[in-house]
Design a protein around this motif. Sequence first.
Motif, short mmCIF file in Angstrom:
data_model
loop_
_atom_site.label_atom_id
_atom_site.label_comp_id
_atom_site.label_asym_id
_atom_site.label_seq_id
_atom_site.Cartn_x
_atom_site.Cartn_y
_atom_site.Cartn_z
N ARG A 198 -27.16 -5.43 25.66
CA ARG A 198 -26.66 -5.59 24.29
C ARG A 198 -26.38 -7.06 23.99
NH1 ARG A 198 -25.72 -1.00 21.57
NH2 ARG A 198 -25.38 0.94 22.72
N HIS A 199 -25.83 -7.79 24.96
CA HIS A 199 -25.58 -9.22 24.74
C HIS A 199 -26.90 -9.97 24.62
CE1 HIS A 199 -23.80 -13.18 25.00
NE2 HIS A 199 -24.68 -13.48 25.94
N PRO B 135 -21.44 -13.46 29.32
CA PRO B 135 -19.99 -13.67 29.20
C PRO B 135 -19.23 -12.84 30.23
CG PRO B 135 -20.98 -13.18 27.06
CD PRO B 135 -22.02 -12.90 28.10
N PRO B 136 -18.02 -13.23 30.55
CA PRO B 136 -17.19 -12.42 31.46
C PRO B 136 -17.06 -10.99 30.95
CG PRO B 136 -16.17 -14.56 31.05
CD PRO B 136 -17.33 -14.46 30.11
N GLY B 137 -17.11 -10.05 31.87
CA GLY B 137 -16.99 -8.65 31.50
C GLY B 137 -18.30 -7.96 31.23
N HIS B 138 -19.40 -8.73 31.24
CA HIS B 138 -20.73 -8.13 30.98
C HIS B 138 -21.45 -7.90 32.32
CE1 HIS B 138 -19.72 -9.38 26.98
NE2 HIS B 138 -20.82 -8.85 26.48
N ALA C 126 -30.70 -14.46 39.73
CA ALA C 126 -30.33 -15.86 39.51
C ALA C 126 -29.71 -16.05 38.13
CB ALA C 126 -31.56 -16.75 39.66
N LEU C 127 -30.20 -15.30 37.13
CA LEU C 127 -29.60 -15.38 35.80
C LEU C 127 -28.19 -14.79 35.80
CD1 LEU C 127 -29.75 -15.89 32.73
CD2 LEU C 127 -30.84 -13.65 32.49
N LEU C 128 -28.01 -13.68 36.51
CA LEU C 128 -26.69 -13.07 36.56
C LEU C 128 -25.68 -14.00 37.23
CD1 LEU C 128 -27.59 -9.39 37.56
CD2 LEU C 128 -27.45 -10.42 35.28
N ARG C 129 -26.12 -14.76 38.23
CA ARG C 129 -25.22 -15.69 38.92
C ARG C 129 -24.96 -16.96 38.12
NH1 ARG C 129 -28.59 -14.20 43.39
NH2 ARG C 129 -29.73 -16.16 43.14
#
Length: 276
Positions: free
Chosen positions: A34-35, A23-26, A15-18
Amino acid sequence: MADILIGTCGWTDPALLRSGWYPPGHRDAEKRLRHYATRFPLAEADSPYYALPTARTTALWADRTPPGFRFDVKAFSLLTGHPTRPAALPPDLRDHPRDETLRAEIWSRYAEALTPLRDAGRLGTLLFQYPPSLTPGPRAESFIRTARERAHDWPFAVEFRNPAWWESDRTAPFLTDLDATAVATDTHEGLQQAPVTTPHLAVVRFHGRSPLWRTGTKEERFRHAYTERELAEWLPRIRPLAARTKEVHLLFNNCCADAAVKAAGTMTDLLAQTHP
């Protein structure tokens, strides 16, 4: 005054990933962690509850986070008396009786897998979360004591899902004697303030305040967006913890979309106002 570290219970929840928080690309595991570590100094690793990790995995966690970052790691389900699917066990142990001999072997493999994290200075504590079925009494205390004796040289925190433990005046001295950190919780059933039982750490886990806390699906049980007012209720409770321990860990488990990271950010802001 203790260091107060704030984070979430996991950083890869679907749910967090969606939600778009990353940011884009992660999209790969390394960039996500790392983010995450640029935003929070603490994370709970809950995947070891479901399956034993590998030393390679925990070494990568250490490599991808900066000095001072902490991982609190949940104990594998068998170690805390939770139902454990045979498929979650290593293949060579799936036919073994569910007894203390098996738990001792599982502990050995679990500890070996977490050694890179500890050696790198990234381990906060092991989290032994005991199920509601574990009711207070001599047999339960013996079960917990055995687990602590295996993990005698590891940091060890205990969360009770059965509220009867905190209705007994035996629980705090019992955990103090074990050098085990008592975990406080925030749920729909109320704010369970746990006493300080070790001088090095206090832990609070925010599970959300869903009315389906006991009965719903995983998503229903933890679906809640904390308000600033609800989080501010904890400020006078956090101060005494910070005065008596070296570290305080505040972990958000309300894993619905980006609700946990938002709540962690709000708590960070509130504490910055009162603990500059």
